[in-house]
Design a protein around this motif. Structure first.
Motif, PDB file in Angstrom:
ATOM      1  N   ARG A  17      -4.719  -5.026 -69.925  1.00 40.30           N
ATOM      2  CA  ARG A  17      -5.557  -4.932 -68.844  1.00 40.30           C
ATOM      3  C   ARG A  17      -6.915  -4.309 -69.425  1.00 40.30           C
ATOM      4  NH1 ARG A  17      -5.288  -1.546 -63.231  1.00 40.30           N
ATOM      5  NH2 ARG A  17      -7.288  -2.054 -62.330  1.00 40.30           N
ATOM      6  N   ILE A  18      -6.759  -3.211 -70.187  1.00 43.28           N
ATOM      7  CA  ILE A  18      -8.240  -2.606 -70.782  1.00 43.28           C
ATOM      8  C   ILE A  18      -8.629  -3.552 -72.135  1.00 43.28           C
ATOM      9  CG2 ILE A  18      -8.684  -0.629 -72.148  1.00 43.28           C
ATOM     10  CD1 ILE A  18      -8.309   0.051 -69.236  1.00 43.28           C
ATOM     11  N   CYS A  19      -7.940  -3.950 -72.751  1.00 45.34           N
ATOM     12  CA  CYS A  19      -8.412  -5.051 -73.499  1.00 45.34           C
ATOM     13  C   CYS A  19      -9.278  -6.311 -72.773  1.00 45.34           C
ATOM     14  CB  CYS A  19      -7.404  -5.856 -74.264  1.00 45.34           C
ATOM     15  SG  CYS A  19      -6.576  -4.666 -75.618  1.00 45.34           S
ATOM     16  N   GLY A  20      -8.902  -6.959 -71.750  1.00 46.05           N
ATOM     17  CA  GLY A  20      -9.553  -7.906 -70.955  1.00 46.05           C
ATOM     18  C   GLY A  20     -10.745  -7.358 -70.459  1.00 46.05           C
ATOM     19  N   THR A  21     -10.659  -6.115 -69.674  1.00 45.62           N
ATOM     20  CA  THR A  21     -11.976  -5.504 -69.357  1.00 45.62           C
ATOM     21  C   THR A  21     -12.935  -5.229 -70.185  1.00 45.62           C
ATOM     22  OG1 THR A  21     -10.458  -4.706 -67.577  1.00 45.62           O
ATOM     23  CG2 THR A  21     -12.475  -3.500 -67.912  1.00 45.62           C
ATOM     24  N   VAL A  22     -12.598  -4.643 -71.423  1.00 48.76           N
ATOM     25  CA  VAL A  22     -13.678  -4.329 -72.194  1.00 48.76           C
ATOM     26  C   VAL A  22     -14.394  -5.624 -72.924  1.00 48.76           C
ATOM     27  CG1 VAL A  22     -13.772  -3.343 -74.792  1.00 48.76           C
ATOM     28  CG2 VAL A  22     -12.520  -2.177 -73.046  1.00 48.76           C
ATOM     29  N   THR A  23     -13.417  -6.673 -73.052  1.00 50.46           N
ATOM     30  CA  THR A  23     -14.077  -8.004 -73.633  1.00 50.46           C
ATOM     31  C   THR A  23     -14.854  -8.478 -72.693  1.00 50.46           C
ATOM     32  OG1 THR A  23     -11.940  -8.656 -74.853  1.00 50.46           O
ATOM     33  CG2 THR A  23     -13.483 -10.125 -74.400  1.00 50.46           C
ATOM     34  N   PHE A  24     -14.646  -8.725 -71.280  1.00 54.89           N
ATOM     35  CA  PHE A  24     -15.303  -8.941 -70.326  1.00 54.89           C
ATOM     36  C   PHE A  24     -16.799  -8.297 -70.304  1.00 54.89           C
ATOM     37  CE2 PHE A  24     -17.001  -8.837 -65.844  1.00 54.89           C
ATOM     38  CZ  PHE A  24     -17.273 -10.073 -65.535  1.00 54.89           C
ATOM     39  N   ILE A  25     -17.001  -7.102 -70.081  1.00 62.53           N
ATOM     40  CA  ILE A  25     -17.990  -5.997 -70.363  1.00 62.53           C
ATOM     41  C   ILE A  25     -18.820  -6.525 -71.272  1.00 62.53           C
ATOM     42  CG2 ILE A  25     -18.893  -3.966 -70.275  1.00 62.53           C
ATOM     43  CD1 ILE A  25     -16.160  -2.963 -68.783  1.00 62.53           C
ATOM     44  N   PHE A  26     -18.458  -6.544 -72.798  1.00 68.28           N
ATOM     45  CA  PHE A  26     -18.994  -6.818 -73.807  1.00 68.28           C
ATOM     46  C   PHE A  26     -19.499  -8.164 -73.725  1.00 68.28           C
ATOM     47  CE2 PHE A  26     -18.842  -9.462 -77.716  1.00 68.28           C
ATOM     48  CZ  PHE A  26     -19.729  -8.627 -78.653  1.00 68.28           C
ATOM     49  N   GLN A  27     -18.970  -9.181 -72.901  1.00 70.10           N
ATOM     50  CA  GLN A  27     -19.595 -10.375 -72.870  1.00 70.10           C
ATOM     51  C   GLN A  27     -20.794 -10.401 -71.914  1.00 70.10           C
ATOM     52  OE1 GLN A  27     -17.249 -12.902 -70.067  1.00 70.10           O
ATOM     53  NE2 GLN A  27     -17.950 -14.734 -71.157  1.00 70.10           N
ATOM     54  N   MET A  28     -20.512  -9.519 -70.764  1.00 68.25           N
ATOM     55  CA  MET A  28     -21.705  -9.766 -69.637  1.00 68.25           C
ATOM     56  C   MET A  28     -22.981  -8.887 -70.109  1.00 68.25           C
ATOM     57  SD  MET A  28     -20.474 -11.674 -67.555  1.00 68.25           S
ATOM     58  CE  MET A  28     -21.874 -11.725 -66.515  1.00 68.25           C
ATOM     59  N   VAL A  29     -22.444  -7.736 -70.962  1.00 65.13           N
ATOM     60  CA  VAL A  29     -23.747  -6.881 -71.202  1.00 65.13           C
ATOM     61  C   VAL A  29     -24.655  -7.576 -72.078  1.00 65.13           C
ATOM     62  CG1 VAL A  29     -24.294  -4.925 -72.800  1.00 65.13           C
ATOM     63  CG2 VAL A  29     -22.553  -4.691 -70.994  1.00 65.13           C
ATOM     64  N   ILE A  30     -24.118  -8.553 -72.960  1.00 63.74           N
ATOM     65  CA  ILE A  30     -24.959  -9.182 -73.731  1.00 63.74           C
ATOM     66  C   ILE A  30     -25.847 -10.106 -73.084  1.00 63.74           C
ATOM     67  CG2 ILE A  30     -24.832 -10.923 -75.678  1.00 63.74           C
ATOM     68  CD1 ILE A  30     -22.682  -9.310 -77.218  1.00 63.74           C
ATOM     69  N   TYR A  31     -25.124 -10.733 -71.984  1.00 68.85           N
ATOM     70  CA  TYR A  31     -25.463 -12.011 -71.275  1.00 68.85           C
ATOM     71  C   TYR A  31     -26.653 -11.507 -70.528  1.00 68.85           C
ATOM     72  CZ  TYR A  31     -25.912 -15.629 -68.064  1.00 68.85           C
ATOM     73  OH  TYR A  31     -26.307 -16.731 -67.250  1.00 68.85           O
ATOM     74  N   MET A  32     -26.701 -10.288 -69.820  1.00 64.88           N
ATOM     75  CA  MET A  32     -27.458  -9.926 -68.638  1.00 64.88           C
ATOM     76  C   MET A  32     -29.097 -10.079 -69.005  1.00 64.88           C
ATOM     77  SD  MET A  32     -25.692  -6.578 -66.817  1.00 64.88           S
ATOM     78  CE  MET A  32     -26.138  -5.717 -68.147  1.00 64.88           C
ATOM     79  N   GLY A  33     -29.120  -9.374 -70.247  1.00 60.98           N
ATOM     80  CA  GLY A  33     -30.652  -9.292 -70.707  1.00 60.98           C
ATOM     81  C   GLY A  33     -31.200 -10.479 -71.081  1.00 60.98           C
ATOM     82  N   VAL A  34     -30.485 -11.343 -71.646  1.00 55.31           N
ATOM     83  CA  VAL A  34     -31.003 -12.642 -72.175  1.00 55.31           C
ATOM     84  C   VAL A  34     -31.210 -13.603 -70.985  1.00 55.31           C
ATOM     85  CG1 VAL A  34     -30.409 -14.736 -73.464  1.00 55.31           C
ATOM     86  CG2 VAL A  34     -29.796 -12.505 -74.261  1.00 55.31           C
ATOM     87  N   VAL A  35     -30.518 -13.784 -70.035  1.00 55.58           N
ATOM     88  CA  VAL A  35     -30.562 -14.717 -68.811  1.00 55.58           C
ATOM     89  C   VAL A  35     -31.833 -14.001 -67.898  1.00 55.58           C
ATOM     90  CG1 VAL A  35     -29.314 -13.278 -67.062  1.00 55.58           C
ATOM     91  CG2 VAL A  35     -29.193 -15.968 -67.342  1.00 55.58           C
ATOM     92  N   LEU A  36     -32.135 -12.713 -67.936  1.00 56.89           N
ATOM     93  CA  LEU A  36     -33.472 -12.160 -67.532  1.00 56.89           C
ATOM     94  C   LEU A  36     -34.780 -12.359 -68.142  1.00 56.89           C
ATOM     95  CD1 LEU A  36     -34.741 -10.771 -65.126  1.00 56.89           C
ATOM     96  CD2 LEU A  36     -34.054  -8.538 -66.180  1.00 56.89           C
ATOM     97  N   TYR A  37     -34.556 -12.318 -69.492  1.00 57.39           N
ATOM     98  CA  TYR A  37     -35.761 -12.272 -70.577  1.00 57.39           C
ATOM     99  C   TYR A  37     -36.171 -14.018 -70.688  1.00 57.39           C
ATOM    100  CZ  TYR A  37     -38.587 -11.924 -74.551  1.00 57.39           C
ATOM    101  OH  TYR A  37     -39.562 -12.049 -75.547  1.00 57.39           O
ATOM    102  N   ALA A  38     -35.052 -14.923 -71.080  1.00 57.28           N
ATOM    103  CA  ALA A  38     -35.398 -16.083 -71.620  1.00 57.28           C
ATOM    104  C   ALA A  38     -36.415 -17.154 -70.709  1.00 57.28           C
ATOM    105  CB  ALA A  38     -34.258 -16.788 -71.999  1.00 57.28           C
ATOM    106  N   PRO A  39     -35.698 -17.102 -69.190  1.00 56.16           N
ATOM    107  CA  PRO A  39     -36.542 -17.940 -68.697  1.00 56.16           C
ATOM    108  C   PRO A  39     -38.097 -17.457 -68.224  1.00 56.16           C
ATOM    109  CG  PRO A  39     -34.586 -17.618 -67.540  1.00 56.16           C
ATOM    110  CD  PRO A  39     -34.672 -16.467 -68.541  1.00 56.16           C
ATOM    111  N   SER A  40     -38.192 -16.147 -68.245  1.00 56.62           N
ATOM    112  CA  SER A  40     -39.293 -15.323 -68.156  1.00 56.62           C
ATOM    113  C   SER A  40     -40.405 -15.687 -69.077  1.00 56.62           C
ATOM    114  CB  SER A  40     -39.418 -13.900 -67.830  1.00 56.62           C
ATOM    115  OG  SER A  40     -38.561 -13.560 -66.725  1.00 56.62           O
ATOM    116  N   LEU A  41     -39.893 -15.780 -70.500  1.00 59.13           N
ATOM    117  CA  LEU A  41     -40.574 -15.972 -71.561  1.00 59.13           C
ATOM    118  C   LEU A  41     -41.165 -17.368 -71.527  1.00 59.13           C
ATOM    119  CD1 LEU A  41     -41.835 -15.019 -74.264  1.00 59.13           C
ATOM    120  CD2 LEU A  41     -39.404 -15.537 -75.437  1.00 59.13           C
TER     121      LEU A  41
END
Length: 637
Positions: free
Chosen positions: A142-166
């Motif tokens: 469970r912890i492995c799955g959760t940490v993998t998901f958090i890693f995935q989403m943290v990388i994603y969040m800023g990019v999906v906010l910044y890229a269209p604005s740019l």
């Protein structure tokens, strides 16, 4: 689900607005401000209702009382990001309508979650999808799955906010950091204070804005070129209407098989096991409502995909009659739609602002879903199991603080994205690489009773290593292949796609001097097969390790976490064949409820039983009388 497709070079210079930008009018800014104001108002309305009486269940799961229609529109909005609105028309404009065949995967991609994943998750009464992994395997998985998901989403969040604005800043001169800050702050406030219910209802509003913005562009654009009939005629004359490409080669970027079948695995990683979607299913008032919401997404997705393709065809027909300027032809492909909108809607005050509202509705819905799902898994998978003694009120306050924290982190990641340059492409791809291995982990647990915790952990690691190897290898190969980057401009890089789709179309050039061999050949695998390849790696490695370590012998297995694939398949055989099977007790006379809840079986069948108090507490008093845990006995599996 629409995913952005980009083939520009992975290059990100500093922002610039000097490339033929079109200025927004005051009315356009007002329309954009109205989007933010109404989204914030909807969120604050749900935050203020019952202020001070919110429970953790209301905040994270909308009290499990949502109807199927708002849930369906929220499911659609979650992965209909701003990047999809820019990427799909650009793909159609440049390469034709082959991409439309992605819609063929939607049926299986939603039918399987509706009848396999949703029943299992809903009947377990979960809050986080990763609770399932502990019930099926153990806490470490469970912890492995959760940490993998958090890693995935943290990388994603800023990019999906910044890229269209740019991209918007480069084309229109719309202030870059004003849009980033406005979106980030508004989204953080209504997500943190209003919880999942606020997110779902703002998603409904934002979905309608997205459809309206796209419809306006189609109507006005087609009118300027002589109607949709003329659009189709021009596209046909220039070979933009694609037939069915039946080439089975998985290294060809887009074929019918790649889109229709490789896309199924991509859809399953999105709509089957992704926390953002599972959380919405589980917020439905009944299991039937959750299944209906999954069905309702299908026509919405088809409409959304068709609208994106139509915009691409209208854009192509328009620029055949009114050719692009030199500056526009040098732009990154992801900017084409914005240039087209500014050209077509100029002189119509408010309509460019409406499309920008449409664009950023996609960003708001995607980012708010990311915040909410991250807050949920952090609270339910990492904090509450470690501190079970804390009160409901404390947990509610802490979950709001966590959501605020992820909002600030998103703004920080947006700033980091602006400094990453060429590394941004790798960051985008790393996000998309995680979806396939997580899908494989859930399938391993749900479909293979012999899979054990060591097999699950090793399989997940193998899937992630394989995903990073191929993905990053593709990036390095493309950078060293001598492909000329696009000219400098404000957002000259590949935009990310949705929550688990890999934007690596830049990594596979459409024309090459010589056919790649060896590892080069492997690196040219179509990005549409990534989820299938990586999830299969998890399953194969996981089963191998499980069998080598004794399977589930001596371990407790809860049958509610297993979907009986073999009994379902055997039940399709003629009765004469079923009688000859050594495991015929699987398939004879097992209704769905018995297959899903084997405690209803007679004592001589697959499972024996004994009570387990922890499971009864998890499922609540309503299920305490019938929540035994089972130990796997000898079976033909």
């Amino acid at each position: 689900m629409n995913m952005a497709v980009s083939t520009s070079a992975p290059f990100l210079p500093t922002s610039s607005t000097g490339m033929g930008t079109s200025t927004f009018s005051f009315v356009d800014y007002v329309v954009f401000a109205l989007l933010l104001a109404l989204s914030l108002a909807i969120g604050l309305y749900h935050a203020c209702r019952g202020w001070g009486r919110h429970t953790i269940g209301q905040l994270l799961m909308a009290d499990r009382k949502m109807g199927c229609i708002p849930v369906a529109l929220s499911l659609l909005a979650t992965f209909q990001s701003a990047v999809a609105l820019l990427g799909v028309p650009s793909e159609i404009y440049r390469f034709g309508t082959q991409y439309w065949f992605l819609g063929c995967c939607y049926f299986l991609g939603l039918l399987i979650p509706a009848h396999i994943f949703i029943p299992v998750f809903y009947r377990l009464h979960l809050t986080s999808a990763y609770e399932y992994l502990e019930l099926r395997f153990n806490k470490a998985v469970r912890i492995c799955g959760t940490v993998t998901f958090i890693f995935q989403m943290v990388i994603y969040m800023g990019v999906v906010l910044y890229a269209p604005s740019l991209a918007l800043n480069a084309v229109t001169g719309f202030d870059l950091w004003l849009s980033v800050l406005a979106l980030g702050i508004v989204c953080t406030v209504y997500t943190a204070l209003g919880g999942l219910k606020a997110v779902i209802w703002t998603d409904v509003f934002q979905t309608l804005v997205m459809f309206l913005g796209q419809l306006v562009v189609i109507i006005v654009g087609s009118a300027k070129v002589g109607g949709l009939g003329r659009v189709w005629e021009v596209a046909s004359q220039h070979d933009r209407i694609s037939g069915i490409e039946l080439d089975p080669d998985p290294f060809v970027r887009h074929t019918f098989w790649t889109l229709a079948f490789g896309g199924v695995f991509m859809m399953l990683s999105l709509y089957g096991v992704n926390q953002a979607q599972v959380q919405r299913y589980l917020s439905s008032r009944t299991e039937k409502a959750a299944v209906l919401s999954c069905y309702a997404v299908f026509p919405c997705q088809q409409i959304s995909l068709c609208m994106g393709c139509l915009i691409g065809l209208v854009m192509f027909a328009y620029y055949q009659e009114y050719p692009m300027s030199t500056q526009q032809t040098q732009a990154a492909p992801d900017q084409f739609v914005l240039y087209f909108v500014m050209d077509v809607l100029k002189g119509l005050p408010g309509l460019p602002g409406l499309f920008v509202a449409c664009l950023f509705s996609g960003s708001l819905s995607t980012i708010s879903s990311a915040f909410n799902s991250l807050a949920t898994v952090t609270m339910e998978d990492l904090i509450r199991p470690s501190f079970p003694e804390y009160s409901e009120a404390w947990a509610t306050r802490l979950s709001k603080i966590i959501a605020f924290g992820y909002g600030l982190l998103c703004l920080g990641m947006a700033y980091i994205s602006s400094q990453m340059g060429p590394v941004l492409q790798a960051a985008i791809s790393i996000f998309g690489m995680v979806g396939g291995p997580l899908l494989g982990l859930f399938c391993l647990g749900m479909f293979f009773p012999c899979a054990n915790p060591p097999g699950a952990i090793v399989g997940l690691l193998a899937g992630l290593i394989m995903a990073f190897w191929i993905g990053i290898g593709s990036i390095v190969t493309s950078m060293g292949s001598g492909i000329a980057p696009s000219p400098l401009n404000g957002s000259n890089f590949s935009l990310p796609s949705n929550l688990t789709t890999i934007t690596v179309t830049t990594l596979m050039p459409l024309t090459t001097i010589s056919k790649p061999t060896g590892l080069q050949r492997l690196y040219s695998l179509s990005y549409m097969w990534y989820s299938a390849h990586n999830s299969t790696t998890v399953i194969v490695v996981g089963l191998t390790v499980s069998l080598l370590t004794g399977g589930m012998r001596g371990r407790t297995l809860n049958p509610r976490t297993i979907y009986p694939v073999l009994p379902k398949l055997f039940a399709l055989l003629p009765s004469c064949c079923q009688k000859r099977l050594p495991c015929k007790s699987y398939s004879q006379g097992l209704p769905m409820d018995t297959a899903m809840f084997p405690e209803k079986m007679s004592n001589g069948m697959l499972w024996g039983s004994r009570d387990k108090e922890a499971m009864e507490e998890k499922e609540g008093s309503a299920h305490q009388a019938s929540s035994p845990t089972f130990v796997l006995q000898e079976t033909s599996l």
